[in-house]
Design an enzyme around this catalytic site. Structure first.
Site, PDB file in Angstrom:
ATOM      1  N   GLU A  41      13.254  81.834  -5.553  1.00  0.00           N
ATOM      2  CA  GLU A  41      14.406  82.727  -5.508  1.00  0.00           C
ATOM      3  C   GLU A  41      13.901  84.156  -5.499  1.00  0.00           C
ATOM      4  OE1 GLU A  41      18.651  83.912  -7.628  1.00  0.00           O
ATOM      5  OE2 GLU A  41      17.185  82.769  -8.793  1.00  0.00           O
ATOM      6  N   ASP A 121      20.857  93.224  -2.817  1.00  0.00           N
ATOM      7  CA  ASP A 121      21.361  94.578  -2.599  1.00  0.00           C
ATOM      8  C   ASP A 121      21.789  94.703  -1.131  1.00  0.00           C
ATOM      9  OD1 ASP A 121      21.715  97.371  -2.227  1.00  0.00           O
ATOM     10  OD2 ASP A 121      20.209  97.824  -3.750  1.00  0.00           O
TER      11      ASP A 121
END
Length: 212
Positions: A41, A121
């Site tokens: 991840e 983001d």
């Protein structure tokens, strides 16, 4: 809410036996673990997602990557509490901190089974497009370390980032296996992150699963 800078975070990470600082540390570990599948991840945040994954599949190796050492130090503390509260030891879960564009400096070619990107983001300004984790520059790096036909699983609450990612992956020649425009209105198995739990009431969660 942004995590406060922790000036002692790096020392805390180095004191953690599950933090892998260098490629040598990582590759030594993977050699010891044998032929187990490796899941990664990128941008693990506070670690809810990857710790649950690791607990659900103890036969595989899970590695959480977080660029911010302050966030990672906080996540490790939170995961330790999760282990204590549930009387478990996630000895298949490890942590690293590096820029995703440098992933080839740590992993060998074809070493990773799947990469998870959760609520990255969005970098909404056009001049920051190349910083998005689904930009072609990142996809090139992922392709090198993913196995043949390796998978990227991506979730976001940002529609513009989702649309960008669809186009970016399509142009890169990836095959879409699953696409959801409102994940929480489906019956698909889903590990909910802390961020997801907070923001999903405000709008849909988008998800895609794509194959290299």
């Amino acid at each position: 809410m942004r995590t406060r800078n922790n000036p002692n975070a790096k020392n805390e990470l180095l004191a953690c036996n599950r933090f892998l600082e260098k490629k040598e540390d990582l590759q030594k570990l993977l050699k010891q673990k044998g032929n187990k599948k490796i899941y990664l991840e990128i941008g693990m945040g506070k670690g809810d997602f990857i710790s649950r994954l690791a607990n659900n599949n103890r036969e595989s190796i899970y590695i959480g990557v977080e660029l911010s050492v302050s966030v990672l130090a906080l996540a490790i503390k939170k995961i330790s509490r999760y282990e204590s509260e549930n009387n478990i030891n996630l000895d298949n879960l490890y942590f690293m901190s590096f820029d995703a564009l440098k992933i080839m400096e740590y992993f060998e070619k074809g070493q990773i089974e799947k990469i998870y990107l959760n609520f990255s983001d969005p970098w909404p300004k056009k001049k920051h497009t190349k910083r998005r984790l689904t930009h072609e520059n990142f996809l090139k790096e992922y392709k090198e370390v993913l196995r043949e036909n390796g998978i990227i699983e991506f979730k976001t609450d940002n529609r513009l980032l989702f649309e960008f990612s669809l186009v970016s992956m399509q142009n890169f020649g990836m095959k879409f296996l699953e696409v959801y425009l409102d994940l929480h209105k489906t019956n698909v198995d889903n590990i909910v992150t802390e961020y997801e739990a907070k923001f999903s009431p405000k709008g849909p969660i988008y998800k895609l699963v794509a194959q290299m």
